[in-house]
Scaffold this motif. Sequence first.
Motif, PDB file in Angstrom:
ATOM      1  N   GLN A  32       0.820  -1.214   0.000  1.00 19.30           N
ATOM      2  CA  GLN A  32       0.000   0.000   0.000  1.00 19.30           C
ATOM      3  C   GLN A  32       0.857   1.269   0.000  1.00 19.30           C
ATOM      4  OE1 GLN A  32      -3.228  -0.002   2.834  1.00 19.30           O
ATOM      5  NE2 GLN A  32      -3.717  -2.110   2.288  1.00 19.30           N
ATOM      6  N   ASN A  34       1.743   2.967  -3.913  1.00 19.70           N
ATOM      7  CA  ASN A  34       1.096   4.046  -4.662  1.00 19.70           C
ATOM      8  C   ASN A  34       0.560   5.132  -3.739  1.00 19.70           C
ATOM      9  OD1 ASN A  34      -1.140   2.822  -3.718  1.00 19.70           O
ATOM     10  ND2 ASN A  34      -2.224   2.745  -5.670  1.00 19.70           N
ATOM     11  N   LEU A  83      -0.979   5.101  -0.887  1.00 22.30           N
ATOM     12  CA  LEU A  83      -2.183   4.974  -0.074  1.00 22.30           C
ATOM     13  C   LEU A  83      -1.804   5.073   1.391  1.00 22.30           C
ATOM     14  CD1 LEU A  83      -4.158   2.208  -1.932  1.00 22.30           C
ATOM     15  CD2 LEU A  83      -4.703   4.616  -1.745  1.00 22.30           C
ATOM     16  N   ILE A  84      -0.614   4.588   1.710  1.00 18.78           N
ATOM     17  CA  ILE A  84      -0.028   4.849   3.023  1.00 18.78           C
ATOM     18  C   ILE A  84       1.195   5.715   2.739  1.00 18.78           C
ATOM     19  CG2 ILE A  84       1.078   3.865   5.051  1.00 18.78           C
ATOM     20  CD1 ILE A  84      -0.497   1.345   4.646  1.00 18.78           C
ATOM     21  N   LYS A 115      -1.471  11.764  -7.510  1.00 17.56           N
ATOM     22  CA  LYS A 115      -2.478  11.417  -8.506  1.00 17.56           C
ATOM     23  C   LYS A 115      -1.827  10.841  -9.764  1.00 17.56           C
ATOM     24  CE  LYS A 115      -7.028  12.936  -9.663  1.00 17.56           C
ATOM     25  NZ  LYS A 115      -8.023  13.990  -9.586  1.00 17.56           N
ATOM     26  N   ARG A 118      -0.506   7.412  -9.022  1.00 19.78           N
ATOM     27  CA  ARG A 118      -1.513   6.347  -8.980  1.00 19.78           C
ATOM     28  C   ARG A 118      -1.971   5.929 -10.364  1.00 19.78           C
ATOM     29  NH1 ARG A 118      -4.370   9.039  -3.841  1.00 19.78           N
ATOM     30  NH2 ARG A 118      -2.828   8.308  -2.336  1.00 19.78           N
ATOM     31  N   MET A 174      -3.415  -0.590  -8.572  1.00 20.15           N
ATOM     32  CA  MET A 174      -3.468  -1.375  -7.339  1.00 20.15           C
ATOM     33  C   MET A 174      -4.742  -2.209  -7.341  1.00 20.15           C
ATOM     34  SD  MET A 174      -1.874  -1.248  -4.229  1.00 20.15           S
ATOM     35  CE  MET A 174      -2.226  -2.096  -2.734  1.00 20.15           C
ATOM     36  N   PHE A 225      -6.870  -4.763  -5.035  1.00 14.69           N
ATOM     37  CA  PHE A 225      -6.970  -5.282  -3.678  1.00 14.69           C
ATOM     38  C   PHE A 225      -7.557  -6.685  -3.662  1.00 14.69           C
ATOM     39  CE2 PHE A 225      -6.583  -0.827  -2.775  1.00 14.69           C
ATOM     40  CZ  PHE A 225      -5.890  -0.821  -1.585  1.00 14.69           C
ATOM     41  N   GLN A 226      -7.515  -7.274  -2.475  1.00 15.90           N
ATOM     42  CA  GLN A 226      -8.201  -8.545  -2.269  1.00 15.90           C
ATOM     43  C   GLN A 226      -9.696  -8.327  -2.508  1.00 15.90           C
ATOM     44  OE1 GLN A 226      -7.126  -9.823   1.580  1.00 15.90           O
ATOM     45  NE2 GLN A 226      -7.568 -11.960   1.165  1.00 15.90           N
ATOM     46  N   GLN A 228     -15.381  -3.283  -4.959  1.00 16.64           N
ATOM     47  CA  GLN A 228     -15.257  -1.844  -5.175  1.00 16.64           C
ATOM     48  C   GLN A 228     -16.127  -1.354  -6.330  1.00 16.64           C
ATOM     49  OE1 GLN A 228     -11.105  -2.212  -5.981  1.00 16.64           O
ATOM     50  NE2 GLN A 228     -11.297  -1.490  -8.074  1.00 16.64           N
ATOM     51  N   GLY A 275     -11.657   5.333 -13.532  1.00 13.09           N
ATOM     52  CA  GLY A 275     -10.253   5.720 -13.409  1.00 13.09           C
ATOM     53  C   GLY A 275      -9.853   6.765 -14.435  1.00 13.09           C
ATOM     54  N   ASN A 299     -11.089  10.165 -13.622  1.00 12.27           N
ATOM     55  CA  ASN A 299     -10.348  10.805 -12.536  1.00 12.27           C
ATOM     56  C   ASN A 299      -8.959  11.257 -12.966  1.00 12.27           C
ATOM     57  OD1 ASN A 299     -12.336  10.534 -10.554  1.00 12.27           O
ATOM     58  ND2 ASN A 299     -11.742   8.416 -10.171  1.00 12.27           N
ATOM     59  N   PHE A 300      -8.274  10.372 -13.696  1.00  7.40           N
ATOM     60  CA  PHE A 300      -6.880  10.673 -14.019  1.00  7.40           C
ATOM     61  C   PHE A 300      -6.727  11.561 -15.251  1.00  7.40           C
ATOM     62  CE2 PHE A 300      -5.954   6.529 -11.774  1.00  7.40           C
ATOM     63  CZ  PHE A 300      -5.401   7.142 -10.674  1.00  7.40           C
ATOM     64  N   ILE A 360     -12.530   0.326   1.052  1.00  4.76           N
ATOM     65  CA  ILE A 360     -13.131   0.799  -0.200  1.00  4.76           C
ATOM     66  C   ILE A 360     -12.564   2.162  -0.568  1.00  4.76           C
ATOM     67  CG2 ILE A 360     -15.288   1.399  -1.361  1.00  4.76           C
ATOM     68  CD1 ILE A 360     -16.661  -0.638   0.478  1.00  4.76           C
ATOM     69  N   GLN A 378     -10.771   2.994  -4.119  1.00  4.34           N
ATOM     70  CA  GLN A 378     -11.199   4.042  -5.048  1.00  4.34           C
ATOM     71  C   GLN A 378     -10.134   5.125  -5.188  1.00  4.34           C
ATOM     72  OE1 GLN A 378     -13.281   2.616  -6.519  1.00  4.34           O
ATOM     73  NE2 GLN A 378     -15.316   2.433  -5.673  1.00  4.34           N
ATOM     74  N   ALA A 381      -7.021   4.502  -5.197  1.00  5.34           N
ATOM     75  CA  ALA A 381      -6.062   3.906  -6.130  1.00  5.34           C
ATOM     76  C   ALA A 381      -6.532   4.112  -7.567  1.00  5.34           C
ATOM     77  CB  ALA A 381      -5.881   2.426  -5.832  1.00  5.34           C
ATOM     78  N   ARG A 382      -7.840   4.263  -7.744  1.00  5.83           N
ATOM     79  CA  ARG A 382      -8.370   4.536  -9.086  1.00  5.83           C
ATOM     80  C   ARG A 382      -8.533   6.040  -9.315  1.00  5.83           C
ATOM     81  NH1 ARG A 382     -13.164   1.270 -11.348  1.00  5.83           N
ATOM     82  NH2 ARG A 382     -14.221   1.316  -9.345  1.00  5.83           N
ATOM     83  N   GLY A 383      -7.889   6.817  -8.489  1.00  4.32           N
ATOM     84  CA  GLY A 383      -7.856   8.252  -8.726  1.00  4.32           C
ATOM     85  C   GLY A 383      -8.974   9.057  -8.088  1.00  4.32           C
ATOM     86  N   PRO A 410     -20.759   0.586  -2.779  1.00  5.25           N
ATOM     87  CA  PRO A 410     -20.176  -0.708  -2.391  1.00  5.25           C
ATOM     88  C   PRO A 410     -20.396  -1.032  -0.917  1.00  5.25           C
ATOM     89  CG  PRO A 410     -18.598   0.552  -3.667  1.00  5.25           C
ATOM     90  CD  PRO A 410     -19.744   1.464  -3.384  1.00  5.25           C
TER      91      PRO A 410
END
Lengths: 296, 274
Positions: free
Chosen positions: A52, A55, A57-58, A82, A85, A90, A92-93, A98, A111, A114-115, B179, B183, B185-187, B208
């Motif tokens: 984590q 990218n 996230l942490i 941004k 990422r 990434m 996840f399990q 999501q 995605g 956003n990007f 979650i 999300q 991670a998807r920007g 979700p």
Amino acid sequence: MRIVTENLSYVYSEKSKELAVQALNNISLTIEEGEFFGIIGQTGSGKSTFVQHLNGLIKVGKDKGSIVIGDFNLTDKKCDFKSLRAKVGMVFQYPEYQLFAETVKDDVAFGIKNFFPALSEKETEEMVKTAITLVGLDYEIVKDKSPFDLSGGQKRRVAIAGVIVTRPEILVLDEPVAGLDPQGKREFTELLKNLHKTTVKTIVIVSHDMNFVSENCTRVAVFSHGELYAEGSPKEIFSDFTRLKELGLDLPVTAYLTEKLSETGIKVESDITTDGFSDAFAAAYIENKEKRRREE
Amino acid sequence: MRDIAFGQYYPAKSFVHNMDPRVKILLSIAYIVAVFLVAPFHYLGFAACLLFVIIATLFSKVPFLRILKSIKAVLFFVILSAVLQIFFNTNGNLLWSWGIIKITDEGLFNAGFIVARITLIVMGASLLTFTTTPVELADGIESLMYPLKFIKFPVHDFALVMSIALRFIPTLIEETDRIIKAQKARGADFESGNIFRRAKALIPVLIPLLISSLRRADELADAMDARCYSGSDKRTRYKKMKITYRDVLGFLVVAGLITGVVFLNKFYILITVL
């Protein structure tokens, strides 16, 4: 893009003394571009915390080491997370949890919106179509369906399409095959190999499936209690039987067989992939047979 | 998300922890009544309530800092009500004015009064949740609601719903965390933009979350069915609630507090003269 982490540490709930947990301790690890990198370790060994970080996230704490990925210095406060990422995908399990949009198309496009908000509808759709096709689904059939009407395996594919749609250079996966049936796992493995060949340069995967790791990974890191316990090729890692078992880890079938055979005096030297092992075993078998014939 | 201090059980063995949850709930209500009984300008009543909270905290072994931290959860609310009182109460003597803003002495007094009230109530209420596990709380409430059975209110079911809800709060927090990360991670961006954009950004998290809650509810119902749960009156308790000397003592102290507050309201002037 190369991933370089140096002396990375992380502590959960650092502020309260009684709850603080040292999740990572001085991890220094370099992952080269183009690798299929495996991370193994028991539950709670710090694998997920580590990935984590990759990218942002942490975030890397003060005096907790450094991470550099390509041109991104994640230790820097001004790092553009941004853009990072978009480059480091990434998964996840249980990624299917999501999903949220009304149609598969919209969910995968999330995605991109956003990007790259500047892209036109048409370009977006083209990218969505490529991603959905890449994960092995028929774009025309699924595009207008609700993601919640799909089967479990399909949902997971859509979720992964939603990550690879922005064409990341590095794909990080945290136990992506959990809860899949054998066929699902097989298909998923094929999908990953295919992605590695075509679009994603580097893959970093956390897995409990040692057969998967020995079969596909170019290099493996073993985490234990937040520390980097060992690092090397699957062959090097899985040759150390007793220590891995002490860590509560399983071994790939080929490594077990190599061990059993060496107990009976047959030495099989292979890279412990199924192909490599069976070739080496066949060679050893023939050699053994000839030796016996000559002795007779 | 994980740093919500308000309402988290603080495990310890203490006088207050060992009290009967029913009595603790009733005494907490009585304490809140006591705080409300304090009349404006009779601040000794608040002092009495504060003294009670401090003594109760000492007997509960909960660090006093934790009790103070629980105020953080309602800090925004406290500040808002204080600010509203200070700036928009136009009664009383004018102290300072600038354009439409008028600050009066009564506004200031009221602000202090409200802040004291809310803080004391939150401190008392958090002491209850710090010393009582969610299960005990639900059992206590169920038992206290027992009389409602006579008007055909499904008390047991209600209590079950409540304890399940309490049980799933940490799970949901964890799930939300996950979650949000997926999300992000998807920007997805939750931190910038105005309030409407931020609210809209929450949709990819809320949907979700809702779906997984429904799934969990289904699974839980199946698991309960599999263990033959029927929710009938024949169910017995693993832990019986018992009233002990501690509860009697607690009752006496709170009764003393209420009497004290009423007394202070009536005889405040008398005391100041003395």
